[in-house]
Write a protein that holds these residues in place. Structure first.
Motif, short mmCIF file in Angstrom:
data_model
loop_
_atom_site.label_atom_id
_atom_site.label_comp_id
_atom_site.label_asym_id
_atom_site.label_seq_id
_atom_site.Cartn_x
_atom_site.Cartn_y
_atom_site.Cartn_z
N ALA A 185 -43.69 18.68 -7.39
CA ALA A 185 -43.15 17.24 -7.02
C ALA A 185 -42.87 17.00 -5.93
N GLY A 238 -44.81 6.29 -6.36
CA GLY A 238 -43.68 6.88 -6.58
C GLY A 238 -43.52 5.87 -7.97
N THR A 239 -43.51 5.62 -8.81
CA THR A 239 -42.59 4.74 -9.90
C THR A 239 -42.24 5.48 -10.92
N ASN A 240 -42.62 6.82 -11.31
CA ASN A 240 -42.47 7.32 -12.19
C ASN A 240 -41.03 7.83 -12.90
N LYS A 241 -40.01 7.84 -11.71
CA LYS A 241 -38.68 7.48 -11.63
C LYS A 241 -37.89 6.78 -11.90
N ASP A 242 -38.97 5.47 -12.51
CA ASP A 242 -38.08 4.27 -12.51
C ASP A 242 -38.67 4.16 -13.90
N GLN A 243 -39.90 4.40 -13.99
CA GLN A 243 -40.85 4.15 -15.65
C GLN A 243 -40.12 4.91 -17.33
N LEU A 244 -39.33 5.95 -16.00
CA LEU A 244 -38.69 7.49 -17.33
C LEU A 244 -37.32 6.35 -17.98
N GLU A 283 -37.63 13.40 -19.92
CA GLU A 283 -38.01 14.31 -18.06
C GLU A 283 -39.86 13.80 -18.79
N ASP A 312 -48.54 7.58 -9.08
CA ASP A 312 -48.16 8.89 -8.29
C ASP A 312 -47.91 8.08 -6.89
N THR A 315 -42.69 9.37 -20.23
CA THR A 315 -43.57 8.55 -19.58
C THR A 315 -45.00 9.32 -20.08
N ALA A 353 -45.09 10.41 -2.71
CA ALA A 353 -43.54 10.31 -3.64
C ALA A 353 -43.05 9.32 -3.03
#
Length: 469
Positions: free
Chosen positions: A122, A424-430, A222, A421, A225, A19
Protein backbone atom coordinates in the motif's frame (compact mmCIF):
# COMPACT_ATOMS: atom_id res chain seq x y z
CA UNK A 1 -3.10 -17.99 -21.27
CA UNK A 2 -2.91 -14.41 -22.45
CA UNK A 3 -4.04 -11.63 -20.16
CA UNK A 4 -6.26 -9.19 -22.02
CA UNK A 5 -4.79 -5.91 -20.93
CA UNK A 6 -2.43 -4.95 -23.68
CA UNK A 7 -4.51 -2.04 -24.93
CA UNK A 8 -2.58 0.39 -22.77
CA UNK A 9 0.24 -1.37 -21.09
CA UNK A 10 1.16 1.41 -18.72
CA UNK A 11 -2.05 1.22 -16.77
CA UNK A 12 -1.10 -2.23 -15.58
CA UNK A 13 2.37 -1.04 -14.79
CA UNK A 14 0.91 1.51 -12.50
CA UNK A 15 -1.25 -1.07 -10.76
CA UNK A 16 -0.93 -1.00 -7.02
CA UNK A 17 1.47 1.88 -7.07
CA UNK A 18 -0.76 4.85 -7.67
CA UNK A 19 -2.44 5.85 -4.48
CA UNK A 20 -4.57 8.94 -4.76
CA UNK A 21 -1.76 11.16 -3.66
CA UNK A 22 0.33 10.14 -6.63
CA UNK A 23 -2.21 11.02 -9.26
CA UNK A 24 -1.70 14.75 -9.18
CA UNK A 25 2.03 14.79 -9.86
CA UNK A 26 1.59 12.03 -12.41
CA UNK A 27 0.19 14.33 -15.07
CA UNK A 28 3.38 16.28 -15.37
CA UNK A 29 5.94 13.66 -14.63
CA UNK A 30 4.68 11.02 -17.05
CA UNK A 31 5.29 13.33 -19.95
CA UNK A 32 8.76 14.20 -18.80
CA UNK A 33 9.60 10.57 -18.15
CA UNK A 34 8.33 9.13 -21.38
CA UNK A 35 11.70 9.17 -23.03
CA UNK A 36 13.15 6.81 -20.46
CA UNK A 37 16.77 6.94 -19.54
CA UNK A 38 17.71 8.78 -16.40
CA UNK A 39 21.46 8.60 -16.49
CA UNK A 40 23.81 7.16 -13.99
CA UNK A 41 23.56 3.64 -15.37
CA UNK A 42 26.27 1.34 -14.19
CA UNK A 43 27.46 -0.62 -17.21
CA UNK A 44 29.12 -4.00 -17.30
CA UNK A 45 32.25 -4.18 -15.18
CA UNK A 46 32.84 -7.89 -15.59
CA UNK A 47 33.02 -10.39 -18.43
CA UNK A 48 29.75 -10.77 -20.35
CA UNK A 49 28.68 -14.36 -21.01
CA UNK A 50 25.60 -16.58 -20.92
CA UNK A 51 26.28 -17.20 -17.24
CA UNK A 52 27.01 -13.52 -16.57
CA UNK A 53 24.84 -11.81 -19.22
CA UNK A 54 24.92 -8.34 -17.64
CA UNK A 55 28.64 -8.27 -16.97
CA UNK A 56 28.49 -8.17 -13.18
CA UNK A 57 31.87 -7.65 -11.55
CA UNK A 58 33.44 -10.57 -9.71
CA UNK A 59 32.90 -10.75 -5.95
CA UNK A 60 30.43 -7.91 -5.87
CA UNK A 61 27.51 -7.19 -3.58
CA UNK A 62 23.91 -6.66 -4.70
CA UNK A 63 21.61 -4.61 -2.48
CA UNK A 64 17.94 -5.63 -2.69
CA UNK A 65 15.01 -4.17 -0.72
CA UNK A 66 11.91 -6.35 -0.80
CA UNK A 67 8.39 -5.49 0.31
CA UNK A 68 7.53 -7.73 3.26
CA UNK A 69 3.84 -8.42 2.80
CA UNK A 70 1.80 -11.59 2.43
CA UNK A 71 4.60 -13.37 0.60
CA UNK A 72 7.40 -12.41 2.99
CA UNK A 73 10.98 -12.12 1.68
CA UNK A 74 12.31 -15.65 2.14
CA UNK A 75 11.70 -16.45 -1.53
CA UNK A 76 14.20 -13.72 -2.45
CA UNK A 77 16.57 -15.04 0.22
CA UNK A 78 16.33 -18.40 -1.58
CA UNK A 79 17.21 -16.75 -4.90
CA UNK A 80 20.01 -14.84 -3.14
CA UNK A 81 21.63 -18.12 -2.16
CA UNK A 82 21.33 -19.27 -5.78
CA UNK A 83 22.95 -16.00 -6.83
CA UNK A 84 25.85 -16.53 -4.43
CA UNK A 85 26.30 -20.13 -5.57
CA UNK A 86 26.38 -19.05 -9.22
CA UNK A 87 28.87 -16.27 -8.51
CA UNK A 88 31.34 -17.44 -5.91
CA UNK A 89 32.52 -14.64 -3.68
CA UNK A 90 29.55 -12.37 -4.43
CA UNK A 91 26.96 -11.42 -1.82
CA UNK A 92 23.22 -10.84 -2.00
CA UNK A 93 22.08 -8.43 0.73
CA UNK A 94 18.29 -8.86 1.04
CA UNK A 95 16.48 -6.34 3.27
CA UNK A 96 12.75 -6.26 4.14
CA UNK A 97 10.54 -3.19 4.06
CA UNK A 98 6.90 -2.62 4.90
CA UNK A 99 7.01 1.02 3.77
CA UNK A 100 8.86 1.16 0.48
CA UNK A 101 8.05 4.81 -0.20
CA UNK A 102 9.18 6.20 3.14
CA UNK A 103 12.33 4.13 3.17
CA UNK A 104 13.43 4.38 -0.43
CA UNK A 105 12.26 7.74 -1.78
CA UNK A 106 15.10 9.53 0.10
CA UNK A 107 17.56 7.10 -1.45
CA UNK A 108 16.25 7.89 -4.94
CA UNK A 109 16.53 11.59 -4.20
CA UNK A 110 20.05 11.07 -2.87
CA UNK A 111 21.10 9.08 -5.93
CA UNK A 112 21.72 5.94 -3.86
CA UNK A 113 18.83 3.57 -4.51
CA UNK A 114 19.14 -0.21 -4.02
CA UNK A 115 20.05 -2.44 -6.96
CA UNK A 116 16.74 -4.34 -6.92
CA UNK A 117 13.38 -3.37 -5.39
CA UNK A 118 10.03 -5.10 -4.98
CA UNK A 119 7.99 -1.90 -5.22
CA UNK A 120 4.82 -3.30 -3.76
CA UNK A 121 2.35 -2.81 -0.92
CA UNK A 122 0.00 0.00 0.00
CA UNK A 123 2.98 2.29 0.54
CA UNK A 124 4.76 1.62 -2.73
CA UNK A 125 6.47 4.47 -4.55
CA UNK A 126 4.34 6.06 -7.25
CA UNK A 127 5.95 4.82 -10.43
CA UNK A 128 5.37 8.10 -12.20
CA UNK A 129 7.93 9.73 -9.91
CA UNK A 130 10.75 7.24 -10.59
CA UNK A 131 10.02 5.93 -14.08
CA UNK A 132 12.94 7.72 -15.73
CA UNK A 133 15.28 6.33 -13.08
CA UNK A 134 14.49 2.69 -13.82
CA UNK A 135 16.34 0.28 -16.10
CA UNK A 136 14.69 -1.25 -19.16
CA UNK A 137 14.50 -4.92 -18.21
CA UNK A 138 14.25 -6.24 -21.76
CA UNK A 139 17.82 -7.51 -21.43
CA UNK A 140 16.71 -9.63 -18.48
CA UNK A 141 13.92 -11.44 -20.33
CA UNK A 142 16.18 -11.85 -23.39
CA UNK A 143 18.87 -13.51 -21.27
CA UNK A 144 19.07 -17.24 -20.61
CA UNK A 145 17.96 -18.50 -17.22
CA UNK A 146 20.08 -20.74 -15.02
CA UNK A 147 18.71 -23.76 -16.88
CA UNK A 148 19.90 -22.35 -20.22
CA UNK A 149 16.51 -21.32 -21.64
CA UNK A 150 15.70 -17.82 -22.87
CA UNK A 151 13.62 -16.34 -20.06
CA UNK A 152 10.91 -14.75 -22.20
CA UNK A 153 10.17 -18.21 -23.64
CA UNK A 154 9.50 -19.56 -20.15
CA UNK A 155 6.85 -17.00 -19.15
CA UNK A 156 3.07 -17.01 -19.44
CA UNK A 157 1.75 -14.88 -22.28
CA UNK A 158 0.86 -11.26 -21.57
CA UNK A 159 2.65 -11.03 -18.25
CA UNK A 160 5.18 -8.43 -19.43
CA UNK A 161 2.47 -5.97 -20.45
CA UNK A 162 1.74 -4.67 -16.93
CA UNK A 163 5.36 -3.55 -16.54
CA UNK A 164 5.76 -2.02 -19.99
CA UNK A 165 5.57 1.75 -20.47
CA UNK A 166 5.60 2.95 -24.06
CA UNK A 167 7.96 0.19 -25.08
CA UNK A 168 10.09 0.26 -21.94
CA UNK A 169 9.90 -2.82 -19.75
CA UNK A 170 10.40 -0.99 -16.48
CA UNK A 171 9.04 -3.61 -14.06
CA UNK A 172 8.74 -7.37 -13.93
CA UNK A 173 5.61 -8.42 -12.06
CA UNK A 174 6.72 -11.70 -10.49
CA UNK A 175 3.59 -13.30 -9.06
CA UNK A 176 0.57 -14.46 -11.03
CA UNK A 177 -2.59 -13.79 -9.03
CA UNK A 178 -5.75 -15.76 -9.70
CA UNK A 179 -8.99 -14.24 -8.42
CA UNK A 180 -11.67 -16.79 -7.64
CA UNK A 181 -14.46 -17.86 -5.32
CA UNK A 182 -12.80 -20.09 -2.70
CA UNK A 183 -14.45 -22.90 -0.79
CA UNK A 184 -13.87 -26.12 1.15
CA UNK A 185 -14.21 -29.02 -1.24
CA UNK A 186 -14.67 -31.29 1.78
CA UNK A 187 -17.54 -29.17 3.13
CA UNK A 188 -19.38 -29.19 -0.19
CA UNK A 189 -18.97 -32.92 -0.65
CA UNK A 190 -20.02 -33.68 2.94
CA UNK A 191 -23.24 -31.78 2.29
CA UNK A 192 -23.81 -32.97 -1.27
CA UNK A 193 -23.55 -29.40 -2.57
CA UNK A 194 -22.22 -28.27 -5.97
CA UNK A 195 -20.47 -25.02 -6.88
CA UNK A 196 -23.15 -22.59 -8.17
CA UNK A 197 -22.56 -21.45 -11.74
CA UNK A 198 -25.25 -18.74 -11.75
CA UNK A 199 -26.48 -16.28 -9.16
CA UNK A 200 -29.84 -18.07 -9.05
CA UNK A 201 -28.02 -21.28 -8.14
CA UNK A 202 -26.04 -19.32 -5.55
CA UNK A 203 -29.23 -18.08 -3.90
CA UNK A 204 -30.68 -21.60 -3.88
CA UNK A 205 -27.53 -22.91 -2.19
CA UNK A 206 -27.81 -20.11 0.33
CA UNK A 207 -31.19 -21.45 1.39
CA UNK A 208 -29.73 -24.94 1.80
CA UNK A 209 -26.77 -23.60 3.77
CA UNK A 210 -29.08 -21.64 6.06
CA UNK A 211 -30.87 -24.87 6.90
CA UNK A 212 -27.49 -26.22 8.06
CA UNK A 213 -26.79 -23.11 10.13
CA UNK A 214 -24.29 -21.64 7.68
CA UNK A 215 -24.01 -18.45 5.67
CA UNK A 216 -23.00 -18.16 2.03
CA UNK A 217 -20.50 -15.38 2.67
CA UNK A 218 -18.59 -13.44 5.35
CA UNK A 219 -16.73 -10.16 4.93
CA UNK A 220 -14.35 -7.91 6.83
CA UNK A 221 -14.45 -4.12 6.90
CA UNK A 222 -11.09 -3.63 5.15
CA UNK A 223 -11.97 -6.14 2.44
CA UNK A 224 -15.60 -5.35 1.63
CA UNK A 225 -14.52 -4.48 -1.91
CA UNK A 226 -13.56 -8.11 -2.49
CA UNK A 227 -17.27 -8.34 -3.33
CA UNK A 228 -16.88 -5.47 -5.77
CA UNK A 229 -14.12 -7.45 -7.49
CA UNK A 230 -16.45 -10.44 -7.60
CA UNK A 231 -19.30 -8.33 -8.99
CA UNK A 232 -17.17 -6.70 -11.70
CA UNK A 233 -15.71 -10.05 -12.76
CA UNK A 234 -19.18 -11.61 -12.97
CA UNK A 235 -20.54 -8.64 -14.91
CA UNK A 236 -17.67 -8.74 -17.43
CA UNK A 237 -18.44 -12.41 -17.93
CA UNK A 238 -22.11 -11.63 -18.48
CA UNK A 239 -21.83 -8.45 -20.56
CA UNK A 240 -18.42 -8.80 -22.20
CA UNK A 241 -15.57 -6.31 -22.36
CA UNK A 242 -17.89 -3.32 -22.79
CA UNK A 243 -18.42 -3.55 -19.04
CA UNK A 244 -14.68 -3.44 -18.34
CA UNK A 245 -14.01 -0.62 -20.82
CA UNK A 246 -16.80 1.52 -19.42
CA UNK A 247 -15.33 1.29 -15.93
CA UNK A 248 -11.72 1.67 -17.06
CA UNK A 249 -12.56 4.83 -19.03
CA UNK A 250 -14.69 6.35 -16.24
CA UNK A 251 -17.75 6.58 -18.46
CA UNK A 252 -20.89 8.35 -17.32
CA UNK A 253 -23.41 5.78 -16.06
CA UNK A 254 -20.82 2.98 -16.37
CA UNK A 255 -22.10 1.42 -13.13
CA UNK A 256 -25.58 1.30 -14.66
CA UNK A 257 -24.56 -1.20 -17.33
CA UNK A 258 -27.26 -3.90 -17.43
CA UNK A 259 -24.77 -6.64 -16.62
CA UNK A 260 -23.55 -4.84 -13.49
CA UNK A 261 -27.12 -4.07 -12.49
CA UNK A 262 -28.03 -7.75 -12.82
CA UNK A 263 -25.15 -8.76 -10.57
CA UNK A 264 -25.91 -6.04 -8.01
CA UNK A 265 -29.55 -7.16 -7.95
CA UNK A 266 -28.53 -10.77 -7.39
CA UNK A 267 -26.18 -9.76 -4.58
CA UNK A 268 -28.82 -7.56 -2.99
CA UNK A 269 -31.26 -10.48 -2.97
CA UNK A 270 -28.65 -12.57 -1.17
CA UNK A 271 -27.93 -9.78 1.33
CA UNK A 272 -31.63 -9.26 2.07
CA UNK A 273 -32.11 -13.02 2.52
CA UNK A 274 -29.51 -12.99 5.29
CA UNK A 275 -26.96 -15.11 3.49
CA UNK A 276 -24.12 -12.76 4.50
CA UNK A 277 -23.02 -13.14 8.12
CA UNK A 278 -24.04 -9.90 9.87
CA UNK A 279 -21.46 -7.56 11.37
CA UNK A 280 -18.79 -7.69 8.70
CA UNK A 281 -18.39 -3.92 8.64
CA UNK A 282 -17.19 -4.11 12.24
CA UNK A 283 -14.96 -7.17 11.80
CA UNK A 284 -11.23 -7.17 11.00
CA UNK A 285 -10.82 -8.86 7.64
CA UNK A 286 -8.55 -11.75 8.68
CA UNK A 287 -10.94 -12.50 11.56
CA UNK A 288 -13.76 -12.65 9.03
CA UNK A 289 -11.69 -14.90 6.80
CA UNK A 290 -11.08 -17.23 9.75
CA UNK A 291 -14.83 -17.44 10.26
CA UNK A 292 -14.86 -18.99 6.80
CA UNK A 293 -11.64 -21.05 6.72
CA UNK A 294 -11.51 -22.23 10.34
CA UNK A 295 -14.98 -22.02 11.87
CA UNK A 296 -16.64 -22.77 8.54
CA UNK A 297 -19.53 -20.44 9.30
CA UNK A 298 -19.76 -19.54 5.60
CA UNK A 299 -19.43 -21.55 2.40
CA UNK A 300 -17.60 -19.20 0.01
CA UNK A 301 -15.09 -16.36 0.09
CA UNK A 302 -14.01 -14.27 -2.94
CA UNK A 303 -10.32 -13.39 -2.91
CA UNK A 304 -7.03 -13.51 -4.76
CA UNK A 305 -4.87 -16.61 -4.66
CA UNK A 306 -2.89 -15.22 -1.73
CA UNK A 307 -5.75 -16.43 0.51
CA UNK A 308 -4.33 -19.91 1.18
CA UNK A 309 -0.93 -18.59 2.30
CA UNK A 310 -2.54 -15.75 4.25
CA UNK A 311 -4.81 -18.14 6.18
CA UNK A 312 -2.57 -21.21 6.37
CA UNK A 313 -2.44 -21.01 10.18
CA UNK A 314 -6.18 -20.46 10.48
CA UNK A 315 -7.61 -23.10 8.17
CA UNK A 316 -9.48 -26.16 9.43
CA UNK A 317 -7.69 -29.47 8.94
CA UNK A 318 -8.98 -31.32 5.90
CA UNK A 319 -10.48 -28.12 4.45
CA UNK A 320 -9.26 -28.81 0.89
CA UNK A 321 -9.33 -25.19 -0.23
CA UNK A 322 -10.39 -24.93 -3.87
CA UNK A 323 -11.12 -22.07 -6.26
CA UNK A 324 -13.99 -21.74 -8.70
CA UNK A 325 -14.99 -19.09 -11.25
CA UNK A 326 -17.44 -16.51 -9.97
CA UNK A 327 -21.07 -17.10 -11.00
CA UNK A 328 -22.54 -15.85 -14.25
CA UNK A 329 -25.90 -14.11 -14.33
CA UNK A 330 -27.23 -16.37 -17.06
CA UNK A 331 -26.14 -19.54 -18.85
CA UNK A 332 -25.84 -17.51 -22.07
CA UNK A 333 -23.25 -14.98 -20.90
CA UNK A 334 -21.01 -13.29 -23.50
CA UNK A 335 -17.87 -14.82 -22.03
CA UNK A 336 -17.77 -18.46 -20.94
CA UNK A 337 -18.36 -19.44 -17.33
CA UNK A 338 -14.68 -20.46 -17.07
CA UNK A 339 -13.53 -16.90 -17.86
CA UNK A 340 -11.23 -15.58 -15.17
CA UNK A 341 -9.82 -12.45 -13.57
CA UNK A 342 -6.06 -12.90 -13.27
CA UNK A 343 -3.13 -10.48 -13.21
CA UNK A 344 0.60 -10.40 -12.59
CA UNK A 345 1.71 -8.50 -9.48
CA UNK A 346 4.72 -7.76 -7.22
CA UNK A 347 6.63 -5.38 -9.54
CA UNK A 348 10.42 -5.74 -9.34
CA UNK A 349 12.49 -2.82 -10.64
CA UNK A 350 16.20 -2.09 -11.10
CA UNK A 351 17.14 1.58 -10.51
CA UNK A 352 19.63 2.97 -13.01
CA UNK A 353 21.55 4.78 -10.27
CA UNK A 354 22.12 1.68 -8.18
CA UNK A 355 25.72 0.88 -7.37
CA UNK A 356 25.46 -2.55 -8.96
CA UNK A 357 22.92 -2.45 -11.80
CA UNK A 358 24.27 -5.65 -13.41
CA UNK A 359 23.95 -7.30 -10.01
CA UNK A 360 20.33 -6.19 -9.62
CA UNK A 361 19.49 -7.67 -13.00
CA UNK A 362 21.42 -10.83 -12.20
CA UNK A 363 19.51 -11.45 -8.96
CA UNK A 364 16.27 -10.95 -10.90
CA UNK A 365 17.51 -13.44 -13.52
CA UNK A 366 18.09 -15.98 -10.76
CA UNK A 367 14.59 -15.34 -9.40
CA UNK A 368 13.23 -16.20 -12.86
CA UNK A 369 15.02 -19.55 -12.93
CA UNK A 370 12.85 -22.62 -12.76
CA UNK A 371 14.40 -23.57 -9.44
CA UNK A 372 13.61 -20.26 -7.74
CA UNK A 373 10.16 -19.94 -9.30
CA UNK A 374 9.31 -23.50 -8.26
CA UNK A 375 10.46 -22.70 -4.74
CA UNK A 376 8.09 -19.72 -4.66
CA UNK A 377 5.14 -21.81 -5.87
CA UNK A 378 5.94 -24.54 -3.35
CA UNK A 379 6.39 -22.29 -0.33
CA UNK A 380 3.80 -19.59 -1.13
CA UNK A 381 1.27 -21.88 -2.82
CA UNK A 382 0.87 -19.42 -5.66
CA UNK A 383 2.32 -19.47 -9.19
CA UNK A 384 4.85 -16.99 -10.53
CA UNK A 385 4.89 -15.75 -14.12
CA UNK A 386 7.22 -18.67 -14.94
CA UNK A 387 5.36 -21.58 -16.53
CA UNK A 388 5.52 -25.24 -15.60
CA UNK A 389 6.62 -24.86 -12.00
CA UNK A 390 3.57 -26.40 -10.34
CA UNK A 391 3.35 -30.22 -10.35
CA UNK A 392 0.05 -32.00 -10.86
CA UNK A 393 -0.34 -32.53 -7.10
CA UNK A 394 0.24 -28.83 -6.40
CA UNK A 395 2.79 -29.72 -3.71
CA UNK A 396 -0.17 -31.15 -1.81
CA UNK A 397 -2.17 -27.92 -2.11
CA UNK A 398 -5.68 -28.32 -3.48
CA UNK A 399 -5.83 -24.54 -3.88
CA UNK A 400 -2.72 -24.49 -6.06
CA UNK A 401 -4.00 -27.39 -8.16
CA UNK A 402 -7.25 -25.52 -8.68
CA UNK A 403 -5.37 -22.35 -9.75
CA UNK A 404 -3.64 -24.29 -12.49
CA UNK A 405 -6.96 -25.76 -13.59
CA UNK A 406 -8.70 -22.38 -13.52
CA UNK A 407 -6.02 -20.85 -15.76
CA UNK A 408 -6.13 -23.82 -18.11
CA UNK A 409 -9.93 -23.85 -18.32
CA UNK A 410 -10.08 -20.10 -18.96
CA UNK A 411 -7.69 -20.31 -21.92
CA UNK A 412 -7.61 -16.88 -23.56
CA UNK A 413 -10.64 -15.65 -21.62
CA UNK A 414 -8.58 -14.01 -18.90
CA UNK A 415 -9.04 -10.35 -18.09
CA UNK A 416 -8.11 -7.75 -15.53
CA UNK A 417 -8.72 -4.06 -14.85
CA UNK A 418 -6.79 -1.27 -13.21
CA UNK A 419 -9.00 1.76 -12.79
CA UNK A 420 -9.38 1.27 -9.04
CA UNK A 421 -5.66 1.20 -8.29
CA UNK A 422 -4.91 3.71 -11.01
CA UNK A 423 -7.24 6.36 -9.62
CA UNK A 424 -7.04 5.31 -5.96
CA UNK A 425 -10.78 4.86 -5.40
CA UNK A 426 -10.80 1.77 -3.20
CA UNK A 427 -10.88 3.72 0.06
CA UNK A 428 -14.11 5.50 -0.90
CA UNK A 429 -15.61 2.35 -2.42
CA UNK A 430 -15.01 0.45 0.83
CA UNK A 431 -17.49 2.71 2.60
CA UNK A 432 -20.10 2.14 -0.08
CA UNK A 433 -19.70 -1.63 -0.09
CA UNK A 434 -19.70 -1.99 3.70
CA UNK A 435 -23.01 -0.14 3.77
CA UNK A 436 -24.46 -2.31 1.00
CA UNK A 437 -23.34 -5.61 2.54
CA UNK A 438 -24.74 -4.43 5.88
CA UNK A 439 -28.14 -4.23 4.17
CA UNK A 440 -28.31 -0.47 4.80
CA UNK A 441 -28.54 0.53 1.12
CA UNK A 442 -30.02 -0.87 -2.06
CA UNK A 443 -28.98 -1.36 -5.69
CA UNK A 444 -29.91 2.18 -6.65
CA UNK A 445 -27.90 3.67 -3.79
CA UNK A 446 -24.94 1.38 -4.44
CA UNK A 447 -24.96 2.36 -8.11
CA UNK A 448 -25.33 6.05 -7.41
CA UNK A 449 -22.58 6.11 -4.78
CA UNK A 450 -20.12 4.22 -6.99
CA UNK A 451 -20.92 6.48 -9.93
CA UNK A 452 -20.29 9.57 -7.80
CA UNK A 453 -16.81 8.26 -7.01
CA UNK A 454 -16.15 7.62 -10.71
CA UNK A 455 -17.56 11.00 -11.75
CA UNK A 456 -15.43 12.81 -9.18
CA UNK A 457 -12.27 11.38 -10.77
CA UNK A 458 -13.49 11.99 -14.32
CA UNK A 459 -14.34 15.61 -13.58
CA UNK A 460 -11.10 16.38 -11.76
CA UNK A 461 -8.94 18.11 -14.37
CA UNK A 462 -5.84 17.68 -12.21
CA UNK A 463 -6.02 13.90 -12.59
CA UNK A 464 -4.33 12.41 -15.65
CA UNK A 465 -6.81 10.07 -17.40
CA UNK A 466 -5.61 6.88 -19.01
CA UNK A 467 -7.65 5.83 -22.04
CA UNK A 468 -8.14 2.09 -22.34
CA UNK A 469 -9.10 0.64 -25.74
Amino acid sequence: MNVQQQSFARRGFLRGALAAAVLVPMAGSIASCAGGGGGGTTGPTGTVSDTNPFGMADKSTVDAVIFKGGYGIDYVDFAGKGFENAHSGSTAKISPSTDIAQELQPRFVGGNPPDLIDNSGAKAIGFSTILAQLEDLTSVVNAKNLEGKVIKDTLYGGVLAPGTFEGKLAALNYVLTVYAMWYSDALLKDNGWSVPKTWDEMYALGEQAKAKGKYLFVWGKEAATYYQEMAISSAIKEGGHDVRLGLENLKADCWSHPALQSVFTALNKIVKAGHFKPGGSGTQFTAAQAQWSNAQEAVFYPSGSWIENEMKDQTKSGFKMTGAPVPSVTTSSKLPYASLHSAAGEPFVVPSQGKNVPGGKELLRVMLSKDAATNFAKTKLAPTIVKDTVPSDGFGSTALVSQTKLLSDAGDNIYTWNFIDLYGTNKDQLVVWNTFLDGKSDVATLTSDLQKITDKVRNDSSVKKIEVK
